[in-house]
Design a protein around this motif. Structure first.
Motif, PDB file in Angstrom:
ATOM      1  N   ILE A 156       0.874  -1.179   0.000  1.00 25.34           N
ATOM      2  CA  ILE A 156       0.000   0.000   0.000  1.00 25.34           C
ATOM      3  C   ILE A 156       0.907   1.223   0.000  1.00 25.34           C
ATOM      4  O   ILE A 156       1.852   1.307   0.791  1.00 25.34           O
ATOM      5  CB  ILE A 156      -0.943   0.009   1.226  1.00 25.34           C
ATOM      6  N   THR A 157       0.635   2.129  -0.917  1.00 24.15           N
ATOM      7  CA  THR A 157       1.539   3.280  -1.088  1.00 24.15           C
ATOM      8  C   THR A 157       0.772   4.601  -0.970  1.00 24.15           C
ATOM      9  O   THR A 157      -0.437   4.661  -1.174  1.00 24.15           O
ATOM     10  CB  THR A 157       2.251   3.204  -2.460  1.00 24.15           C
ATOM     11  N   PRO A 158       1.498   5.674  -0.656  1.00 28.88           N
ATOM     12  CA  PRO A 158       0.870   6.980  -0.409  1.00 28.88           C
ATOM     13  C   PRO A 158       0.842   7.854  -1.664  1.00 28.88           C
ATOM     14  O   PRO A 158       1.374   7.473  -2.708  1.00 28.88           O
ATOM     15  CB  PRO A 158       1.799   7.579   0.631  1.00 28.88           C
ATOM     16  N   TRP A 159       0.285   9.041  -1.514  1.00 26.07           N
ATOM     17  CA  TRP A 159       0.103   9.952  -2.653  1.00 26.07           C
ATOM     18  C   TRP A 159       1.279  10.900  -2.839  1.00 26.07           C
ATOM     19  O   TRP A 159       1.357  11.575  -3.860  1.00 26.07           O
ATOM     20  CB  TRP A 159      -1.189  10.769  -2.475  1.00 26.07           C
ATOM     21  N   LYS A 183      -1.869  -1.582  -3.886  1.00 26.34           N
ATOM     22  CA  LYS A 183      -2.970  -0.611  -3.823  1.00 26.34           C
ATOM     23  C   LYS A 183      -2.364   0.783  -3.656  1.00 26.34           C
ATOM     24  O   LYS A 183      -1.879   1.148  -2.590  1.00 26.34           O
ATOM     25  CB  LYS A 183      -3.909  -0.890  -2.648  1.00 26.34           C
ATOM     26  N   ALA A 185      -2.468   4.977  -3.435  1.00 26.58           N
ATOM     27  CA  ALA A 185      -3.393   5.916  -2.787  1.00 26.58           C
ATOM     28  C   ALA A 185      -4.485   6.325  -3.781  1.00 26.58           C
ATOM     29  O   ALA A 185      -4.209   6.504  -4.977  1.00 26.58           O
ATOM     30  CB  ALA A 185      -2.616   7.145  -2.325  1.00 26.58           C
ATOM     31  N   PRO A 218      -9.676   0.571   3.868  1.00 25.82           N
ATOM     32  CA  PRO A 218      -9.717  -0.382   4.988  1.00 25.82           C
ATOM     33  C   PRO A 218     -10.074  -1.806   4.538  1.00 25.82           C
ATOM     34  O   PRO A 218      -9.436  -2.766   4.978  1.00 25.82           O
ATOM     35  CB  PRO A 218     -10.793   0.201   5.917  1.00 25.82           C
ATOM     36  N   PHE A 235       4.446  -1.225   3.377  1.00 22.05           N
ATOM     37  CA  PHE A 235       3.577  -0.051   3.478  1.00 22.05           C
ATOM     38  C   PHE A 235       4.405   1.217   3.596  1.00 22.05           C
ATOM     39  O   PHE A 235       5.406   1.252   4.298  1.00 22.05           O
ATOM     40  CB  PHE A 235       2.700  -0.211   4.723  1.00 22.05           C
ATOM     41  N   GLY A 237       3.282   5.133   4.571  1.00 24.58           N
ATOM     42  CA  GLY A 237       2.148   5.985   4.913  1.00 24.58           C
ATOM     43  C   GLY A 237       2.271   6.471   6.344  1.00 24.58           C
ATOM     44  O   GLY A 237       3.381   6.527   6.891  1.00 24.58           O
ATOM     45  N   SER A 238       1.147   6.787   6.940  1.00 24.94           N
ATOM     46  CA  SER A 238       1.179   7.392   8.268  1.00 24.94           C
ATOM     47  C   SER A 238       1.411   6.345   9.357  1.00 24.94           C
ATOM     48  O   SER A 238       1.097   5.168   9.188  1.00 24.94           O
ATOM     49  CB  SER A 238      -0.134   8.125   8.521  1.00 24.94           C
TER      50      SER A 238
HETATM   51  P1  ADP Z   1      -1.366   9.853   4.244  1.00 24.13           P
HETATM   52  O1  ADP Z   1      -1.324  10.873   5.309  1.00 24.13           O
HETATM   53  O2  ADP Z   1      -0.138   9.752   3.409  1.00 24.13           O
HETATM   54  O3  ADP Z   1      -2.621   9.875   3.425  1.00 24.13           O
HETATM   55  P2  ADP Z   1      -2.252   7.291   5.145  1.00 24.13           P
HETATM   56  O4  ADP Z   1      -1.540   6.356   6.044  1.00 24.13           O
HETATM   57  O5  ADP Z   1      -3.625   7.704   5.502  1.00 24.13           O
HETATM   58  O6  ADP Z   1      -1.277   8.515   5.041  1.00 24.13           O
HETATM   59  O7  ADP Z   1      -2.303   6.731   3.667  1.00 24.13           O
HETATM   60  C1  ADP Z   1      -1.278   5.960   3.066  1.00 24.13           C
HETATM   61  C2  ADP Z   1      -1.923   4.837   2.299  1.00 24.13           C
HETATM   62  O8  ADP Z   1      -2.644   4.032   3.218  1.00 24.13           O
HETATM   63  C3  ADP Z   1      -2.931   5.261   1.245  1.00 24.13           C
HETATM   64  O9  ADP Z   1      -2.812   4.398   0.123  1.00 24.13           O
HETATM   65  C4  ADP Z   1      -4.258   5.063   1.919  1.00 24.13           C
HETATM   66  O10 ADP Z   1      -5.285   4.782   1.002  1.00 24.13           O
HETATM   67  C5  ADP Z   1      -3.963   3.837   2.753  1.00 24.13           C
HETATM   68  N1  ADP Z   1      -4.836   3.665   3.924  1.00 24.13           N
HETATM   69  C6  ADP Z   1      -5.396   4.618   4.694  1.00 24.13           C
HETATM   70  N2  ADP Z   1      -6.146   4.061   5.657  1.00 24.13           N
HETATM   71  C7  ADP Z   1      -6.058   2.718   5.501  1.00 24.13           C
HETATM   72  C8  ADP Z   1      -6.609   1.574   6.190  1.00 24.13           C
HETATM   73  N3  ADP Z   1      -7.402   1.720   7.240  1.00 24.13           N
HETATM   74  N4  ADP Z   1      -6.285   0.354   5.725  1.00 24.13           N
HETATM   75  C9  ADP Z   1      -5.478   0.204   4.662  1.00 24.13           C
HETATM   76  N5  ADP Z   1      -4.940   1.214   3.995  1.00 24.13           N
HETATM   77  C10 ADP Z   1      -5.208   2.466   4.396  1.00 24.13           C
END
Ligand code: ADP
Length: 487
Positions: A156-159, A183, A185, A218, A235, A237-238
């Motif tokens: 799973i990757t970010p934007w 998957k 963003a 999710p 992963f 992301g956050s």
């Molecule tokens: P950002 O602040 O970079 O948007 P996120 O962690 O929210 O950080 O998002 C990073 C990636 O994680 C995105 O691809 C987002 O769609 C995905 N993501 C966000 N929430 C969930 C979740 N509950 N389960 C799986 N993937 C998630």
């Protein structure tokens, strides 16, 4: 809908990519992708769910069986073609990226090349996955170690880096003999789909690189982290989402790599070259409008040079030109969303009410709801939210310290530990501080620290695992010990 000026229109894909096929969602659902600079819709992309995610995982499992039996050299040759095609299409990929992500076009070009470099590098390094023969303690046996692909990888990757965060995972996965289900963003699926089109053209066999586009992160994430076929989950992301996904992965004991949030300090000592440190601080703070996980979050400057540093930084930062990333005059584009701009604003407001002074900027920008002014904050103190929270915007808060010990303490006073930067001309201090600060990466008099050849990653709650370099291969390999006895 805005039409992008691509020379190769077939790189503009809005369907998902599973098992080498371009597919709609089973129920025909789509979601909108918008240009953060204008708010205009640029694409309606297939909105997939759990069933198609599962299908992709199963096709990945099947595709891997013959791929992993290819020689490393064969896999390497295919990846090399992918690298070349990405570079051949650099301009179109950059246009797609700026349109969906907002970063200035020069930075998009840079990211496409940076992203491609991981494919080039891993294509080469994939030929050097050595095993071991361990000298034995008994004469009648031999102990051998081989390395094998871990299995189906989910990502799973970010934007914020719509290309490079994908290639730095996909390249090591594929070169070791794994298949990957990605998957991206929902804000930036178009770059991922364009890369998939080029993977197809490069001859990467069907099922090895799958892109699941969808809004329901999710549910898709739950399938990727709980399906027993998936052996490794990676992963970017956050931190809160990463922690949750790690918990989900624990149920089937998947290997995980996590590249999470940061709170990077830039420590400037009074023995530093001030102009160089100002240029460095700007380089690491304002790239991608401050939306990178290794962006300076806290400038920590020695009291004796504090005023001079702030004055010089302010002069430079006030020269930034905010606007649409496609405009060649623009040096800072929009943030990804209005929500992101609001969050930055709330951090700045909190700091201002507690006594910080905006020496330039300090507010939302008139260019539009997603834009924030390039900002320098002085008189910033540790009780302000901005000391602890990731800003993810073009705001540079400057903190003050007096002793080396205090600087180290401030730098380490965070649960994060990704990137850090030190400016000093003193060699002993360089070693002392670089070893004492709790970060996965330390730049000394240098902020452009990332590339395909180095181990990128963090400690503490910034994550685990490393991406890029020879270490980046380990995360996609299992070690197998073979004992040959009774010789
Ligand atoms: P950002 O602040 O970079 O948007 P996120 O962690 O929210 O950080 O998002 C990073 C990636 O994680 C995105 O691809 C987002 O769609 C995905 N993501 C966000 N929430 C969930 C979740 N509950 N389960 C799986 N993937 C998630």
């Amino acid at each position: 809908m805005t039409i992008l000026a691509l020379s190769d229109k077939s790189l503009f894909k809005t369907q998902a990519y599973i098992n080498g096929q371009w597919v709609d969602a089973y129920n025909g659902a789509t979601f909108n992708v918008t240009d953060p600079a204008t708010g205009k819709v640029i694409a309606e992309v297939a909105d997939l769910g759990v069933a198609q995610t599962r299908q992709a995982i199963e096709s990945a499992q099947l595709a891997m069986q013959s791929w992993k039996r290819q020689t490393a050299k064969e896999r390497s040759n295919t990846l090399r073609k992918w690298f070349e095609l990405i570079m051949d299409n650099q301009e179109d990929l950059s246009i797609i990226m700026t349109a969906e992500q907002g970063k200035v076009i020069a930075e998009s070009r840079g990211e496409v090349a940076y992203g491609a470099s991981f494919i080039e590098w891993f294509a080469e390094e994939g030929k050097r996955i050595y095993g071991d023969v361990i000298p034995n303690t008994t004469a009648d046996r031999r102990s051998i170690v081989i390395k094998q692909p871990i299995g189906v990888v989910a990502a799973i990757t970010p934007w914020n880096f719509p290309n490079a965060m994908i290639t730095r995972k996909a390249a090591p996965a594929l070169v070791t003999g794994c298949a990957i289900v990605l998957k991206p963003a929902a804000e930036t699926p178009l770059s991922a789909l364009a890369i998939a089109e080029l993977a197809d053209r490069a001859g990467i066999p069907a099922g090895l690189f799958n892109v699941i586009t969808g809004l329901n992160a999710p549910d898709i994430g739950n399938e990727l982290t709980s399906n027993p076929i998936v052996k490794k989950f990676t992963f970017t992301g956050s931190t809160p989402v990463g922690k949750m996904l790690m918990e989900q992965c624990a149920r089937t004991v998947k290997r995980t790599s996590m590249e999470l949030g940061g709170n990077a300090p830039v420590i400037v000592f009074d023995d530093a070259d001030i102009d160089k440190s100002v240029a460095g601080a700007i380089g690491t703070k304002f790239r991608n409008a401050g939306q990178t996980c290794i962006c300076a979050n806290r400038l920590i400057v020695q009291d004796t040079i504090y005023d001079e540093f702030v004055a010089k930084l302010t002069a430079k930062v006030s020269e930034f030109r905010i606007g649409n990333g496609f405009d060649s005059n623009t040096t800072i584009g929009p943030l990804i969303s209005e929500k992101a701009a609001d969050k930055v604003d709330s951090l700045v407001m909190d700091a201002k009410t507690k006594g910080a002074i905006a020496t330039t900027g300090g507010d939302k920008d008139k260019a539009g709801a997603n834009y924030y002014q390039a900002t320098v904050l002085s008189n910033v103190t540790e009780d302000m939210r901005i000391f602890k929270e990731e800003i993810f915007g073009p705001v540079a808060p400057v903190f003050k310290f007096s002793t080396e010990e205090q600087a180290i303490e401030m730098a380490n006073d965070t649960e994060f530990g990704l990137a850090s930067y030190i400016f000093t001309e003193n060699m002993s201090r360089t070693w002392r501080v670089a070893e004492a600060i709790e970060y996965g990466m330390v730049g000394v008099n240098e902020v452009a620290i990332s590339s395909e050849i180095i181990p990128f990653g963090g400690v503490k709650e910034s994550g685990q695992g490393r991406e890029g370099s020879k270490y980046g291969l380990d995360d996609y390999l299992e070690i197998k010990y073979i004992c040959i006895g009774d010789l």
